[in-house]
Motif scaffolding. Structure first.
Motif, PDB file in Angstrom:
ATOM      1  N   ASP A   1      33.476  35.278  53.403  1.00 17.50           N
ATOM      2  CA  ASP A   1      33.906  34.690  51.866  1.00 17.50           C
ATOM      3  C   ASP A   1      34.000  36.158  51.033  1.00 17.50           C
ATOM      4  O   ASP A   1      34.334  35.964  50.014  1.00 17.50           O
ATOM      5  CB  ASP A   1      33.400  33.577  51.367  1.00 17.50           C
ATOM      6  CG  ASP A   1      33.427  32.471  52.262  1.00 17.50           C
ATOM      7  OD1 ASP A   1      34.777  32.256  52.555  1.00 17.50           O
ATOM      8  OD2 ASP A   1      32.486  31.868  52.472  1.00 17.50           O
ATOM      9  N   LEU A   2      33.648  37.185  51.515  1.00 18.01           N
ATOM     10  CA  LEU A   2      33.206  38.224  50.592  1.00 18.01           C
ATOM     11  C   LEU A   2      34.234  39.448  51.138  1.00 18.01           C
ATOM     12  O   LEU A   2      34.304  40.659  50.282  1.00 18.01           O
ATOM     13  CB  LEU A   2      31.691  38.861  50.746  1.00 18.01           C
ATOM     14  CG  LEU A   2      31.003  37.850  50.114  1.00 18.01           C
ATOM     15  CD1 LEU A   2      29.333  38.422  50.260  1.00 18.01           C
ATOM     16  CD2 LEU A   2      31.239  37.472  48.698  1.00 18.01           C
ATOM     17  N   LEU A   3      34.822  39.562  52.281  1.00 19.91           N
ATOM     18  CA  LEU A   3      35.486  40.586  52.901  1.00 19.91           C
ATOM     19  C   LEU A   3      36.780  40.987  51.974  1.00 19.91           C
ATOM     20  O   LEU A   3      36.819  42.177  51.927  1.00 19.91           O
ATOM     21  CB  LEU A   3      36.023  40.212  54.131  1.00 19.91           C
ATOM     22  CG  LEU A   3      35.179  39.892  55.253  1.00 19.91           C
ATOM     23  CD1 LEU A   3      35.835  39.555  56.599  1.00 19.91           C
ATOM     24  CD2 LEU A   3      34.074  41.121  55.465  1.00 19.91           C
ATOM     25  N   ASP A   4      37.266  40.148  51.282  1.00 18.93           N
ATOM     26  CA  ASP A   4      38.500  40.514  50.540  1.00 18.93           C
ATOM     27  C   ASP A   4      37.851  41.179  49.077  1.00 18.93           C
ATOM     28  O   ASP A   4      38.595  41.640  48.316  1.00 18.93           O
ATOM     29  CB  ASP A   4      39.234  39.472  50.024  1.00 18.93           C
ATOM     30  CG  ASP A   4      38.823  38.270  49.314  1.00 18.93           C
ATOM     31  OD1 ASP A   4      37.495  38.006  49.387  1.00 18.93           O
ATOM     32  OD2 ASP A   4      39.387  37.683  48.315  1.00 18.93           O
ATOM     33  N   CYS A   5      36.529  41.255  48.894  1.00 19.23           N
ATOM     34  CA  CYS A   5      35.969  41.878  47.650  1.00 19.23           C
ATOM     35  C   CYS A   5      35.674  43.502  47.871  1.00 19.23           C
ATOM     36  O   CYS A   5      34.787  43.636  47.061  1.00 19.23           O
ATOM     37  CB  CYS A   5      34.737  41.199  47.317  1.00 19.23           C
ATOM     38  SG  CYS A   5      35.128  39.304  46.891  1.00 19.23           S
ATOM     39  N   GLY A   6      36.016  43.783  49.076  1.00 14.61           N
ATOM     40  CA  GLY A   6      35.908  45.544  49.368  1.00 14.61           C
ATOM     41  C   GLY A   6      34.612  45.701  50.218  1.00 14.61           C
ATOM     42  O   GLY A   6      34.367  46.695  50.484  1.00 14.61           O
ATOM     43  N   VAL A   7      34.090  44.736  50.982  1.00 14.62           N
ATOM     44  CA  VAL A   7      33.123  44.899  51.882  1.00 14.62           C
ATOM     45  C   VAL A   7      33.844  45.836  53.130  1.00 14.62           C
ATOM     46  O   VAL A   7      34.864  45.320  53.743  1.00 14.62           O
ATOM     47  CB  VAL A   7      32.466  43.626  52.364  1.00 14.62           C
ATOM     48  CG1 VAL A   7      31.382  43.960  53.663  1.00 14.62           C
ATOM     49  CG2 VAL A   7      31.796  42.879  51.472  1.00 14.62           C
ATOM     50  N   ASP A   8      32.764  46.714  53.612  1.00 18.14           N
ATOM     51  CA  ASP A   8      33.461  47.518  54.840  1.00 18.14           C
ATOM     52  C   ASP A   8      32.465  47.438  55.856  1.00 18.14           C
ATOM     53  O   ASP A   8      32.542  48.251  56.807  1.00 18.14           O
ATOM     54  CB  ASP A   8      34.073  48.845  54.382  1.00 18.14           C
ATOM     55  CG  ASP A   8      33.275  49.798  53.762  1.00 18.14           C
ATOM     56  OD1 ASP A   8      32.295  49.379  53.379  1.00 18.14           O
ATOM     57  OD2 ASP A   8      33.632  51.186  53.644  1.00 18.14           O
TER      58      ASP A   8
ATOM     59  N   ASP B   1      40.718  42.596  41.559  1.00 22.25           N
ATOM     60  CA  ASP B   1      41.167  44.157  41.340  1.00 22.25           C
ATOM     61  C   ASP B   1      40.665  44.905  42.323  1.00 22.25           C
ATOM     62  O   ASP B   1      40.758  46.309  42.078  1.00 22.25           O
ATOM     63  CB  ASP B   1      40.074  44.437  39.964  1.00 22.25           C
ATOM     64  CG  ASP B   1      40.346  43.706  38.798  1.00 22.25           C
ATOM     65  OD1 ASP B   1      41.845  43.492  38.522  1.00 22.25           O
ATOM     66  OD2 ASP B   1      39.636  43.168  38.175  1.00 22.25           O
ATOM     67  N   VAL B   2      40.151  44.549  43.470  1.00 18.95           N
ATOM     68  CA  VAL B   2      39.797  45.385  44.585  1.00 18.95           C
ATOM     69  C   VAL B   2      40.508  44.916  45.889  1.00 18.95           C
ATOM     70  O   VAL B   2      41.072  43.831  45.993  1.00 18.95           O
ATOM     71  CB  VAL B   2      38.174  45.292  44.838  1.00 18.95           C
ATOM     72  CG1 VAL B   2      37.593  45.869  43.658  1.00 18.95           C
ATOM     73  CG2 VAL B   2      37.839  44.012  45.195  1.00 18.95           C
ATOM     74  N   ASP B   3      40.639  45.853  47.005  1.00 21.68           N
ATOM     75  CA  ASP B   3      41.267  45.515  48.001  1.00 21.68           C
ATOM     76  C   ASP B   3      40.303  45.503  49.027  1.00 21.68           C
ATOM     77  O   ASP B   3      39.148  46.061  49.220  1.00 21.68           O
ATOM     78  CB  ASP B   3      42.083  46.761  48.487  1.00 21.68           C
ATOM     79  CG  ASP B   3      43.295  46.946  47.593  1.00 21.68           C
ATOM     80  OD1 ASP B   3      43.695  46.049  46.707  1.00 21.68           O
ATOM     81  OD2 ASP B   3      43.644  48.222  47.265  1.00 21.68           O
ATOM     82  N   ALA B   4      40.871  44.550  50.210  1.00 22.12           N
ATOM     83  CA  ALA B   4      39.963  44.644  51.440  1.00 22.12           C
ATOM     84  C   ALA B   4      39.862  45.826  52.201  1.00 22.12           C
ATOM     85  O   ALA B   4      40.925  46.570  52.085  1.00 22.12           O
ATOM     86  CB  ALA B   4      40.629  43.255  52.418  1.00 22.12           C
ATOM     87  N   ALA B   5      38.856  46.099  52.945  1.00 21.14           N
ATOM     88  CA  ALA B   5      38.657  47.203  53.600  1.00 21.14           C
ATOM     89  C   ALA B   5      39.756  47.181  54.768  1.00 21.14           C
ATOM     90  O   ALA B   5      39.888  46.112  55.378  1.00 21.14           O
ATOM     91  CB  ALA B   5      37.250  47.340  53.999  1.00 21.14           C
ATOM     92  N   PRO B   6      40.129  48.173  55.472  1.00 22.62           N
ATOM     93  CA  PRO B   6      41.045  48.322  56.620  1.00 22.62           C
ATOM     94  C   PRO B   6      40.167  48.258  57.846  1.00 22.62           C
ATOM     95  O   PRO B   6      40.869  47.837  58.815  1.00 22.62           O
ATOM     96  CB  PRO B   6      41.791  49.626  56.541  1.00 22.62           C
ATOM     97  CG  PRO B   6      40.562  50.396  55.633  1.00 22.62           C
ATOM     98  CD  PRO B   6      40.094  49.719  54.848  1.00 22.62           C
TER      99      PRO B   6
END
Length: 371
Positions: free
Chosen positions: A278-285, A29-34
Motif C-alpha cells: 500500500d506504499l509503493l505508489d508513495c515512492g518506495v523503491d 505529489d510523488v511517482d511510483a518507482a520504476p
C-alpha cells in the motif's frame, strides 16, 4: 534548534519554509518507482547490551542478562548465510555498552579486545572470510570508533529516528538527536556509504518528521554519503503498547520522504513491519534486507517475508524486482576526490575475490544472484 546539536557541534538548522513545503506533500505529489530492490542478508546480533532504554525496543537486555556472540557463533551464522546465497552480514547492536555491562566488558577483555568496536572489526573480518559483505549498525559512534571499522564494512548505518526530543527516548539514558546527527556527519567525513531512517509513531509530530527528513537531506548534500532512508513504523511488542501508525500516516510520511530527499537516495520500507503493497505508489523503491536464514532480531515478532512474497509485491505493482548488495552500485563505481567510498579490502571482495566475487559481481551488475 535540534536538541543536542550544539552539544555535538553539529551546525545544522532546517529552514521552516522548507518544512512547511514538505508538510504540504501528499501521495499524489510523488511517482511510483520504476523498480524495486532488496538485499539478501543474515542478522548477526553481536551484542544485546545497550546504554539506552527506549520504551519501544525489545532488542536490548539489562546488565546481567545481555549476550555477546562468540567468534565461532559469528562464523557459523555467516557461513550458513553464504551457503544460502546471502551477500550481507548485518551486524546489529544495542548502542555502545556502558560501564554497567561489566560481564560484557570482561568477556571482551578475555578475547583480547578493549572495546566492542575492536571486536566488531574482528567479526567483520570473519564475515568477509565466509563470503559476506559486512554492514554494521552499532548505534551512535564517535569518529574514532567508526574509523576503527569503516574499512571492513561495505556500508554502515544508524537510524536517526527523529530530531525531536520524545518521551519514548526518556529516562536518564535517553538518545540524543544531536549525537545521532553527529554519527551521520562522521560517516560523511569518513566517506562511508550510509543507511539511516526515521521511526514513525514514537511521539514526534508532523513538523518533526519533516525536519528529520530535511536534516538527513542537508547532511547528504554536504557529503553525498546517504544511500537509503528507511521509513519505519513503530510496532506493538511486549514493551510498546501505544499503537502503531495507521495507513494514512504511513502513506503521507513515505511520500514526504520521497519528495524531500534527492533522487539518488532510495526510500525503503521494511516489508515485515510496514504495509509495503500500500506504499509503493508513495515512492518506495527498496524493500530492505531480508533473510532466508535468520530472524529479524530487532523485531522478532514480525517474520521476514519469503522471496516469493517480495516477487508478488513487485508483480502486483507491475515493476521488476532486483537484488542488490549492501553497498549501492554508485559507491563502488565512484570516488570522491582523494577518498574512495569503499576500501581496498571491500573492493577486492567484490571485484577480485575468486572464491566469493562471482556472486557479488553478479548481484552488483545484473541484480541476479547465482546462488
Amino acid at each position: 534548534m535540534i536538541p543536542g546539536a550544539a552539544e555535538y557541534d553539529v551546525d545544522l538548522t532546517v529552514d521552516e519554509e522548507r518544512v512547511d513545503r514538505l508538510l504540504a506533500v501528499t501521495p499524489a505529489d510523488v511517482d511510483a518507482a520504476p523498480e524495486l530492490s532488496f538485499a539478501r542478508n543474515v542478522f548477526v546480533p553481536l551484542t544485546t547490551a545497550c546504554r539506552y532504554t527506549c520504551t519501544y525496543c525489545t532488542y536490548y537486555d539489562p546488565p546481567g542478562q545481555a549476550e555477546l556472540m562468540a567468534p565461532d557463533e559469528v562464523r557459523d551464522v555467516c557461513a550458513r548465510g553464504a551457503d544460502a546465497g546471502c551477500t550481507e552480514a548485518l551486524f546489529t547492536f544495542g548502542d555502545d555498552p556502558d560501564e554497567r555491562y561489566d560481564a560484557i566488558h570482561d568477556q571482551l577483555d578475555s578475547w583480547g579486545h578493549d572495546s566492542i568496536h575492536t571486536y566488531l572489526r574482528e567479526a567483520c573480518k570473519i564475515a568477509l572470510e565466509e563470503g559476506l559483505l559486512p554492514h554494521a549498525n552499532p548505534g551512535d559512534q564517535t569518529r574514532e570508533q567508526m574509523a576503527t571499522v569503516a574499512d571492513v564494512n561495505a556500508s554502515m548505518g544508524v537510524m536517526l529516528e527523529t530530531t525531536a526530543d520524545v518521551q519514548a527516548h526518556g529516562g536518564p539514558r535517553a538518545k540524543n538527536p544531536g549525537q545521532r546527527l553527529n554519527t551521520l556527519r562522521n560517516a560523511g567525513e569518513l566517506s562511508v556509504p550510509f543507511t539511516t531512517g526515521i521511526l514513525v509513531g514514537i511521539g514526534e509530530d508532523w513538523a518533526d518528521r519533516a525536519e528529520s527528513i530535511l536534516a538527513i537531506r542537508e547532511l547528504h548534500e554536504r557529503y553525498g554519503h546517504i544511500q537509503e532512508v528507511i521509513v519505519q513504523p513503530v510496532v506493538e511488542n511486549e514493551r510498546w503498547t501505544d499503537g502503531t501508525p495507521d495507513l494514512a500516516t504511513m502513506r503521507r510520511v513515505t511520500a514526504m520522504a520521497r519528495a524531500g530527499l534527492p533522487d539518488e537516495i532510495s526510500v525503503q520500507v521494511p516489508p515485515n513491519l510496514a504495509p509495503a503493497r500500500d506504499l509503493l505508489d508513495c515512492g518506495v523503491d527498496d524493500l530492505g534486507g531480508v533473510s532466508p536464514v535468520t530472524d529479524d532480531h530487532i523485531n522478532p515478532d514480525y517474520a521476514w517475508p519469503a522471496l516469493r512474497e517480495l516477487e508478488d509485491i513487485a508483480d502486483e505493482a507491475g515493476v521488476p524486482l532486483r537484488e542488490r548488495l549492501p553497498v549501492y552500485e554508485r559507491f563502488v563505481d565512484e570516488s570522491r576526490g582523494d577518498a574512495e567510498w569503499v576500501s581496498d579490502r571491500i573492493r577486492e571482495a567484490i571485484e577480485w575475490d575468486d572464491v566469493h566475487g562471482e556472486r557479488f559481481r553478479s548481484v552488483l551488475r545484473t541484480g541476479e544472484n547465482p546462488a
